[in-house]
Design a protein around this motif. Sequence first.
Motif, PDB file in Angstrom:
ATOM      1  N   ARG A 237       0.836  -1.173  -0.088  1.00 51.86           N
ATOM      2  CA  ARG A 237      -0.093   0.127  -0.042  1.00 51.86           C
ATOM      3  C   ARG A 237       0.994   1.415  -0.009  1.00 51.86           C
ATOM      4  NH1 ARG A 237      -4.785  -1.835  -1.890  1.00 51.86           N
ATOM      5  NH2 ARG A 237      -5.134  -3.873  -1.019  1.00 51.86           N
ATOM      6  N   ASP A 238       0.222   2.436  -0.108  1.00 53.48           N
ATOM      7  CA  ASP A 238       0.867   3.647  -0.313  1.00 53.48           C
ATOM      8  C   ASP A 238       1.514   4.106   1.078  1.00 53.48           C
ATOM      9  OD1 ASP A 238       0.112   3.648  -2.953  1.00 53.48           O
ATOM     10  OD2 ASP A 238      -1.628   4.922  -2.367  1.00 53.48           O
ATOM     11  N   SER A 239       0.813   3.596   2.158  1.00 55.48           N
ATOM     12  CA  SER A 239       1.557   4.051   3.658  1.00 55.48           C
ATOM     13  C   SER A 239       1.631   2.980   4.333  1.00 55.48           C
ATOM     14  CB  SER A 239       0.834   5.164   4.147  1.00 55.48           C
ATOM     15  OG  SER A 239      -0.711   4.842   4.380  1.00 55.48           O
ATOM     16  N   GLU A 242      -1.994   2.656   6.210  1.00 57.92           N
ATOM     17  CA  GLU A 242      -3.027   1.826   5.678  1.00 57.92           C
ATOM     18  C   GLU A 242      -3.044   0.608   5.740  1.00 57.92           C
ATOM     19  OE1 GLU A 242      -5.074   1.915   1.081  1.00 57.92           O
ATOM     20  OE2 GLU A 242      -3.333   3.300   1.512  1.00 57.92           O
TER      21      GLU A 242
END
Length: 357
Positions: A237-239, A242
């Motif tokens: 995921r992006d972060s 998350e």
Amino acid sequence: MIDRRKIRVLVLSETKWTAKTSKFLRDIDQVTDENFVSERIIRSRVILGKNSFTILQVYAPQKGWGEEEKRKFQEELEDQVREDNIVMNGDMNAQMGTDRNEYEEVMGRFRYGSRNVEGEEILSLCINNRLLMKNTFFKKHDSHEITRHGWDGKSKTVIDYILTDKLIGGKVKDSKVIQSEYLDSNHRLLVADLNCKIKSLNAVQRMPKIKEWKMKEEENKKSFQNLVAQKLPKTERDSEEEEWNLFKTSIVNSALQICGKTKSKMKDKETSWWDGRVIDANKYRNMARKNMEFEKRNHNQVLVPNDESKVKTLEKDYQRKKLQAKRIVKEEKEKSWEIFIQEQSRRAKGTKNCYIG
């Protein structure tokens, strides 16, 4: 006194408060309606548990009052007792006596004193409206039956009553006079136990929890691992936040699906030792207690022929099943603790277990 005696509904007579008003005692939300019918009758609608009751507080005219005053009171009272779930309390200023001929439907076997004219009028009201005089249905000593003591210390009468309609008459488990509570009056406190489930005013709900102890079963462990593997994200995921939220959601939802969760009740019995054996033992104990209380109530109210031996047999059966339930609970708790200690010992030796809660 209200808190000490655990009184839910308290009615007072002869307060000599001026004007048609009420005095603040405490905040409660059980009273849904209030009506000052007259100086002698107050009508309230009260919710207790899942039941709604009409509470009538009555102060009848004394002996010697004019016929017009008595007639007006009787007419007002007749208009108020036509609903269901009626509970009438108060100073009736009437003596019913010991003779129950023609009044067996509304009077119990345990009466006191002699009947007067006012007593005849109240009995006629009961017959016409199917009301029961509940404090005559329970056998009591004179000290728990007499509601008024004369100021001279000699005269003793029963002029305060608790009346209910026949629909809720069976909910009254007991009625008695408490001599030590009199509030500087020559009347004594008359109480009744009403059998209705009431939520405690101080109750605090518990948060539901995952039944993590079900993970001890091998089948549940494998199902949990497979389900988590299916739900975990396959891509990054992006972060990190998350990704962590997705991981946490997958774990928790899988545990809920496999194990379930407890109920948000005050007394949560869904513990590791609360199994089918304990449930059955408590069920049989409760059934024995209900049978014993039912037989005692019928015996006290003389609704069936007296049978002392049957009551004693049911008492012994209840005591036996009560002790048996305690023994089973103790055994299951000990087993649960042994399993818990074994689990902790394995963890101390380096076994890696995943606990979800």
